[in-house]
Design an enzyme around this catalytic site. Structure first.
Site, PDB file in Angstrom:
ATOM      1  N   LYS A 202      -4.312  -2.668  15.823  1.00  0.00           N
ATOM      2  CA  LYS A 202      -4.865  -1.530  15.070  1.00  0.00           C
ATOM      3  C   LYS A 202      -5.827  -0.734  15.964  1.00  0.00           C
ATOM      4  O   LYS A 202      -5.805   0.500  15.997  1.00  0.00           O
ATOM      5  CB  LYS A 202      -5.606  -2.015  13.813  1.00  0.00           C
ATOM      6  CG  LYS A 202      -4.709  -2.626  12.747  1.00  0.00           C
ATOM      7  CD  LYS A 202      -3.811  -1.578  12.112  1.00  0.00           C
ATOM      8  CE  LYS A 202      -2.909  -2.143  11.035  1.00  0.00           C
ATOM      9  NZ  LYS A 202      -1.875  -1.188  10.590  1.00  0.00           N
TER      10      LYS A 202
ATOM     11  N   ILE B 218       0.848  -1.205   0.000  1.00  0.00           N
ATOM     12  CA  ILE B 218       0.000   0.000   0.000  1.00  0.00           C
ATOM     13  C   ILE B 218       0.878   1.247   0.000  1.00  0.00           C
ATOM     14  O   ILE B 218       0.622   2.209  -0.730  1.00  0.00           O
ATOM     15  CB  ILE B 218      -0.967  -0.030   1.202  1.00  0.00           C
ATOM     16  CG1 ILE B 218      -1.919  -1.224   1.051  1.00  0.00           C
ATOM     17  CG2 ILE B 218      -1.753   1.277   1.296  1.00  0.00           C
ATOM     18  CD1 ILE B 218      -2.801  -1.491   2.256  1.00  0.00           C
TER      19      ILE B 218
ATOM     20  N   SER C 120      -7.763  -0.498   9.864  1.00  0.00           N
ATOM     21  CA  SER C 120      -8.371  -1.595   9.099  1.00  0.00           C
ATOM     22  C   SER C 120      -9.811  -1.815   9.522  1.00  0.00           C
ATOM     23  O   SER C 120     -10.164  -1.629  10.696  1.00  0.00           O
ATOM     24  CB  SER C 120      -7.564  -2.861   9.361  1.00  0.00           C
ATOM     25  OG  SER C 120      -8.237  -3.993   8.857  1.00  0.00           O
TER      26      SER C 120
ATOM     27  N   TYR D  33      -3.589  -9.069  15.750  1.00  0.00           N
ATOM     28  CA  TYR D  33      -3.279  -8.069  14.721  1.00  0.00           C
ATOM     29  C   TYR D  33      -4.335  -6.964  14.731  1.00  0.00           C
ATOM     30  O   TYR D  33      -4.027  -5.775  14.786  1.00  0.00           O
ATOM     31  CB  TYR D  33      -3.208  -8.735  13.337  1.00  0.00           C
ATOM     32  CG  TYR D  33      -3.478  -7.780  12.207  1.00  0.00           C
ATOM     33  CD1 TYR D  33      -2.532  -6.827  11.843  1.00  0.00           C
ATOM     34  CD2 TYR D  33      -4.693  -7.787  11.527  1.00  0.00           C
ATOM     35  CE1 TYR D  33      -2.799  -5.914  10.827  1.00  0.00           C
ATOM     36  CE2 TYR D  33      -4.965  -6.888  10.513  1.00  0.00           C
ATOM     37  CZ  TYR D  33      -4.022  -5.959  10.170  1.00  0.00           C
ATOM     38  OH  TYR D  33      -4.293  -5.055   9.183  1.00  0.00           O
TER      39      TYR D  33
ATOM     40  N   ASN E 117      -4.032 -13.800   1.752  1.00  0.00           N
ATOM     41  CA  ASN E 117      -5.199 -13.083   1.233  1.00  0.00           C
ATOM     42  C   ASN E 117      -5.616 -13.617  -0.133  1.00  0.00           C
ATOM     43  O   ASN E 117      -4.833 -14.228  -0.856  1.00  0.00           O
ATOM     44  CB  ASN E 117      -4.915 -11.577   1.174  1.00  0.00           C
ATOM     45  CG  ASN E 117      -4.637 -11.010   2.554  1.00  0.00           C
ATOM     46  OD1 ASN E 117      -3.553 -10.513   2.808  1.00  0.00           O
ATOM     47  ND2 ASN E 117      -5.600 -11.113   3.447  1.00  0.00           N
TER      48      ASN E 117
ATOM     49  N   GLY F 261     -12.155 -17.704  12.205  1.00  0.00           N
ATOM     50  CA  GLY F 261     -12.155 -16.247  12.384  1.00  0.00           C
ATOM     51  C   GLY F 261     -12.788 -15.485  11.238  1.00  0.00           C
ATOM     52  O   GLY F 261     -12.942 -14.273  11.311  1.00  0.00           O
TER      53      GLY F 261
END
Ligand code: UD1
Length: 349
Positions: A157, A14, A129, A153, A208, A305
């Site tokens: 954030k 990104i 996120s 994770y 991903n 998850g």
């Protein structure tokens, strides 16, 4: 227009697109990146796509031994603000090594805060996120929806967002010392720069969907596993809000402009999503069309998850930033494929 911007994690997937967008808008950029999940070649290609004021500092924001260097380099750069993307981002790894995730993601942010304080440049766009949202919110999910990140994770954030809110409140009424912060909550960034020169180059087996599909299409992997076809969605597979990484990158430039304006709040959460969802089967079909390659797949059990469906309410970004996603799923697939087919082994090709 904000002119001199620190981009932490600027050599990553990104970050590299954010740098190209900022440079294209006339900014000068100092990338701080330890290259733990990025390549110096990306920095070279950013310069090729957007010639101009780009500097690169290879340092680790989470390493106390690099702290002094970073604070000095940031001060010498005389920034107007920062885009903060540096951090660890693998969900499974974060479950196995939570302490490392907290140490790195939060430690890096604290060093950046100190460096920006020292340079008197109290403007930050933070790479957050949609993973901060709980899984029980009705779609589309707006910024005021319930937060309940499901793994370490995601919790880093969330904790950083909260920390930045405390920071913004602490100096809100001190003239000249107030922070301006935007927590950008990304949905699912995919695609690549249309040139095919920069893109996503994950280490090891991709977690991903899009990088996995792309590696199947290019022949690096035999087939995709579709994690579940029995969700309560239109075709049984998971639905996500995919957003082209160049649209996402533009959102950062727009957020910096907004934070520089007179009406900017001290801190704000903003979704960056396209505002509509595609299923895994739909994403595979779109990638097949764009690449003209076969994408063999098998249906596998659900992944721990995962949730059935999430997509953004992106009205706040439109209202505050004048930003909306413009590229289609076909653009995302075509650009992702151009990058993958021109660089089958990523930056090592
Ligand atoms: C994941 C992370 C999220 C993180 C985001 C970063 C999990 C549970 N969530 O989101 O915290 O912020 O990446 O981009 O890891 N799928 C397959 N086969 C695959 C890979 C994915 O069927 O090989 C499916 C998934 O079940 C899901 C969809 O594709 O329905 C998208 O998955 P992914 O790209 O991993 O994104 P998220 O799970 O939304």
């Amino acid at each position: 227009m904000t002119k001199r911007i620190i981009v932490t994690g600027g050599a990553g997937y990104i970050g590299s697109h954010v740098c190209v967008d900022l440079l294209g808008a006339g900014a000068s950029v100092l990338i701080i990146d330890n290259l733990s999940n990025a390549h110096e070649e990306a920095v070279r290609r950013i310069g090729e796509l957007a010639p101009g004021g780009i500097e690169f500092l290879r340092r680790d924001l989470a390493d106390p031994a690099h702290r002094r260097d970073i604070i000095d380099a940031v001060a010498a750069f005389r920034p107007d603000g920062a885009v903060h993307l540096a951090g660890l981002k693998a969900v499974g790894e974060s479950v196995a090594e939570p302490a490392r995730y907290y140490r790195v993601n939060i430690g890096a942010t604290l060093t950046l805060i100190d460096a920006l304080e020292a340079a008197q440049a109290r403007t930050m766009v933070f790479s957050s996120s949609a993973t901060v949202y709980g899984d029980a919110n009705p779609n589309p999910v707006g910024e005021d929806a319930a937060t309940a990140p499901a793994n370490p994770y995601g919790r880093t954030k969330y904790v950083i967002e909260e920390m930045l809110k405390d920071l913004a409140r602490s100096k809100a009424s001190e003239p000249g010392a107030a922070w301006r912060i935007a927590n950008l909550r990304y949905f699912n960034p995919v695609g690549a720069h249309p040139s095919g020169r920069i893109g996503e180059d994950p280490n090891g087996v991709p977690n991903n969907l899009f990088p996995f599909i792309a590696q199947v299409a290019v022949g690096r992997r035999d087939r995709l596993s579709i994690f579940g076809d029995d969700y309560p969605t239109r075709d049984g597979s998971g639905v996500r809000d995919y957003i082209h990484v160049c649209d996402l990158a533009r959102g950062h430039t727009a957020a910096l402009d907004y934070l520089g304006g007179a009406a900017a709040p001290h801190v704000v959460d903003i979704n960056l999503g396209a505002g509509r969802g595609y299923s895994v089967f739909e994403a595979v079909a779109a990638f097949k069309r764009a690449s003209n390659r076969d994408i063999p797949y098998m249906v596998a059990p659900r992944r721990d998850g995962d949730i059935a469906e999430i997509y953004a309410n992106a009205e706040r970004a439109q209202r505050l930033l004048g930003w909306r996603a413009e590229k289609t799923i076909d653009d995302m697939c075509a650009d992702h494929w151009r990058w993958q087919s021109a660089n089958p082994e990523g930056y090592r090709s």
